[in-house]
Design an enzyme around this catalytic site. Structure first.
Site: not given
Length: 434
Positions: A125-126, A392
């Site tokens: 992810g970020f 995910e």
């Protein structure tokens, strides 16, 4: 001119000598390839498993095959990506139900490789600003998103965009090995393995990561875009345009997803956790729901954050894109309740996803961002918008930068710790005609 014929015993002796010579030559060639691979890997990646990798054969598409009753899968060691997953549908047709590319070499050449069905690490992810604090020290890692203001899926040299070595490969299992030596600026070395195993009608995924030299953040995930019809959808006339071969008619149930992580217009976590009201575009917890009903549902009102009329998210591509927090009753076991149940009335295939991770990133395929051809076994044309859906499993998004969540023990791992994560996908097929 006379020709002397060799006796049959002598012919057999000569043939055996030729076979022995061929076998020795093949072994020498294999060992030479292994030695070259080992030297190359030690020089570029420092992995002691390169020699073993060269000994494991691939098929003609350069892929590694594992199989068990009712299921067959193929992988590439580029990112450890799942390239194919075959099941039989309710009509007895074998269908490939994941997005992918025809040849293993295509993954490295794919210009916009969106971590296509690969392992995601070190940090899924970020990460806002590409920064985090650990033990009173601030760290800056390489940024690769939002014009250099964020890190996405571990950076450009994330694990999904790296060559992994093979630790072992049997008929029903394959283990990928990676030594991440401070790639993208992450501290220390992460010694890791990823094992895929198939049992009858089931695919299991297991991560194991041990930090060495220094502690560091770890948040692993495995991407896989599913289309349970395998793009073989039919109607009464027997033909359906490729643009209609989407997951809109799939049904999705997320029994544990009563909450979601709020994100800003860039998809970065704000730190707030929101409820998903019954009947809203985020409600997959109360009952199984047709995915298209959410994709087609307009957002009633003006979004507080972007001041624009939205229908369900802030992904400019128009793909569904939401991270759910999985709420479980204590104590819990990953086998108690599935995190996701996906089914297709068309193919009769159903999938249940079980995991011990505590967040689920659900997003549909964005053809606008990543144009992708169908594989040769799936038909002609391009993968359409919403042509697949990915689940995910991961930890809470950007938990490193939200100390109020108290996720340090889940995201920062010391040298005396072993990070593990497990997921399993269980398939079933309704044998009745859809």
């Amino acid at each position: 001119m006379s020709v002397t014929r060799l006796s049959e015993p002598l012919q057999n002796i000569l043939l055996q000598d030729l076979r022995n010579f061929y076998d020795r030559a093949s072994r020498i060639a294999t060992l030479s390839v292994s030695a070259i691979a080992a030297i190359k890997s030690a020089w570029t990646r420092g992995s002691p498993f390169a020699a073993a990798t060269a000994l494991y054969p691939t098929n003609e598409e350069g892929k590694y095959v594992i199989q068990a009753e009712g299921i067959r899968m193929e992988f590439t060691n580029y990112g450890g990506a799942v390239t194919n997953l075959w099941l039989n549908n309710s009509r007895g047709e074998e269908v490939d139900i994941v997005l992918g590319l025809d040849h293993a070499r295509d993954y490295e050449d794919y210009p916009k490789n969106p971590y296509l069905n690969g392992a995601i690490g070190r940090y899924a992810g970020f990460m806002r600003g590409g920064r985090f604090d650990m033990d009173g020290e601030s760290y800056q890692v390489a940024t690769n998103a939002h014009n250099g203001s964020s890190t996405f899926n571990g950076g450009d040299r994330g694990w999904g965009r790296s060559i992994l070595d093979i630790g072992s490969h049997t008929e029903n299992s394959i283990t990928f090995v990676l030594f991440d030596r401070s790639w993208n600026g992450f501290p220390g070395t992460a010694a890791s393995c990823l094992t895929h195993t198939v049992t009858p009608y089931e695919w299991r995924v297991a991560f194991g990561v041990t930090p060495t030299k220094k502690p560091g953040p770890i948040n692993m995930s495995q991407q896989a875009f599913f289309n349970l019809d395998g793009f073989k959808k039919k109607n009464l006339t027997g033909s359906v345009p490729v643009s209609d071969k989407t997951v809109r008619d799939h049904k999705l149930h997320l029994p544990l997803s009563g909450l979601r992580f709020e994100t800003d217009a860039l998809g970065l976590s704000t730190g707030d956790i929101l409820g998903n009201p019954r009947g809203s575009e985020y409600d997959f917890w109360s009952a199984s729901r047709r995915i298209g009903d959410v994709l087609e549902k307009p957002y009633m009102g003006i979004c507080d954050r972007c001041q624009k009329r939205q229908y369900h998210n802030h992904n400019p591509s128009g793909a569904y894109d939401t991270i759910f927090q999985l709420g479980r009753s204590q104590p819990w076991n990953k086998e108690d309740v599935p995190a996701a149940i996906l089914s297709s009335p068309e193919s009769g295939i159903s999938m249940k996803l079980y995991s011990d991770q505590e967040a689920l990133h659900v997003h549909t395929w964005s053809q606008k961002e990543f144009p992708l051809k169908l594989k040769k076994g799936q038909g002609q044309g391009m993968v359409p918008q919403h042509g697949g859906i990915s689940f995910e499993m991961q930890d809470w998004p950007d938990g490193l930068n939200h100390p109020e969540w108290r996720r340090e023990s889940k995201t920062i791992w010391g040298m005396d710790g072993l990070y593990t994560a497990f997921s399993s996908y269980r398939f079933s097929v309704d044998k009745t005609e859809p």
